[in-house]
Design a protein around this motif. Structure first.
Motif, PDB file in Angstrom:
ATOM      1  N   ASP A 164       0.458   5.171   1.846  1.00  0.00           N
ATOM      2  CA  ASP A 164      -0.359   6.088   2.648  1.00  0.00           C
ATOM      3  C   ASP A 164       0.045   7.545   2.473  1.00  0.00           C
ATOM      4  O   ASP A 164      -0.796   8.437   2.545  1.00  0.00           O
ATOM      5  N   THR A 192      -6.185   4.134   0.447  1.00  0.00           N
ATOM      6  CA  THR A 192      -5.843   4.302   1.872  1.00  0.00           C
ATOM      7  C   THR A 192      -6.341   5.635   2.432  1.00  0.00           C
ATOM      8  O   THR A 192      -6.120   5.934   3.591  1.00  0.00           O
ATOM      9  N   ARG A 239       0.842  -1.205   0.000  1.00  0.00           N
ATOM     10  CA  ARG A 239       0.000   0.000   0.000  1.00  0.00           C
ATOM     11  C   ARG A 239       0.879   1.257   0.000  1.00  0.00           C
ATOM     12  O   ARG A 239       2.081   1.170   0.216  1.00  0.00           O
TER      13      ARG A 239
END
Ligand code: NDP
Length: 287
Positions: free
Chosen positions: A108, A159, A106
């Motif tokens: 962020d 996110t 991911r």
């Protein structure tokens, strides 16, 4: 914050609560230009706060120093991804995003910090500047920011993440480096435009506009060390810097207890915001 609010409504937590040390545990952060200066300080800060960090620059040796400092700040080896490359190369920006997602799953936060100056025509009037320098300044300070943000946006949308662009403050006045000033002005516009559109996808976009920070940026651009020191002194005396001194980017080089030896009087501190803020001062060493 939402979880805290729900707990508060159920009577299980107190509000407001100021986290003294921000926690970025489980967050994944890319910091461009983190092989030195402000970017290195930023990467160390995130590592210390528990984030997984992708660090990047062109210089492998200085990037390795940043990694070591992140590890000393408490990060595990597996939490720091080093990628060497040039942000003016589109294929590297693609690799930066894809490799980060492959390794950490991911993204962020994207900190678009990498930037550069040129001293080749320092002090000349803008009308005497070669147009090639304008291209060069846009190529390093503007285009990679937009391109990398475009590539990271789909991941940041998932996110509800954030982009931070590192611009500058001194370009808002007459500058001895007018092409650099023009590029940072354009970057500010890009930040405004991205902020207004990406918020619809839940992505926050902000800008940090530092005044003067005592990094190696001028030497990195080929200026002699003495010129760099003179410039820092002259900039510190600039009326747009009321503090009268330049800041150091390395958190580890600053006092960690920012308020050690300071005395603070706090009205309205028996509860609520005042109480939490007073606790924050106490934790930072103030009486
Ligand atoms: P430094 O020269 O100390 O660091 C610049 C970083 O950017 C280095 O890690 C460098 O890595 C990286 N970088 C530069 N060009 C490229 C490139 N083409 N590809 C990949 N990485 C690159 O500068 P600062 O820390 O001072 O500056 C950081 C940001 O802050 C810049 O955007 C600058 O404009 C801005 N700023 C700085 C101010 C100051 O007073 N210091 C004031 C206002 C704004 P490497 O050398 O390994 O490639």
């Amino acid at each position: 914050i939402r979880l805290q609010f729900d707990l508060f409504m159920k009577g299980a937590a107190k509000m407001p609560s100021v986290p003294v040390v921000p926690c970025f545990c489980r967050k994944v952060v890319i910091v461009t230009g983190s092989s030195n200066g402000i970017g290195r300080g930023t990467a160390i800060f995130f590592a210390k706060a528990g984030a997984k960090v992708t660090i990047t620059g062109r210089n492998a040796a200085t990037l390795a120093v940043t990694k070591q400092l992140c590890l000393s700040a408490g990060a595990k080896d597996s939490e720091i991804l080093e990628l060497i490359g040039d942000v003016t190369d589109d294929s590297f920006l693609e690799r930066l995003v894809s490799t980060t997602v492959e390794k950490f799953g991911r993204i962020d936060v994207l900190v678009n910090n990498a930037g550069g100056v040129s001293f080749a025509n320092y002090g000349k009037m803008i009308t005497d500047y070669p147009i090639a320098e304008l291209d060069e300044m846009f190529a390093i300070n503007v285009k990679p920011v937009l391109r990398l943000s475009q590539l990271a946006a789909p991941h940041l949308e998932k996110t509800k993440g954030a982009i931070v662009n590192v611009s500058g403050a001194l370009h808002k006045q007459l500058s001895p480096m007018p092409c650099m000033a023009a590029a940072k002005g354009a970057l500010d516009q890009i930040t405004i435009q991205m902020a207004g559109s990406l918020i619809k996808k839940g992505i926050r976009v902000n800008s940090v506009n530092p005044g003067v920070v005592a990094t190696n940026f001028a030497v990195a651009a080929g200026a002699p060390k003495e010129m760099m020191e003179q410039m820092m002194a002259a900039m510190a005396a600039n009326p747009v810097i009321p503090l009268g001194r330049v800041e150091c980017p390395m958190i580890s080089e600053r006092k960690m207890s920012f308020f050690a030896g300071k005395v603070v009087i706090f009205t309205g501190s028996s509860k609520g915001i005042g109480r939490d803020t007073a606790a924050l001062f106490a934790k930072q060493g103030a009486k």
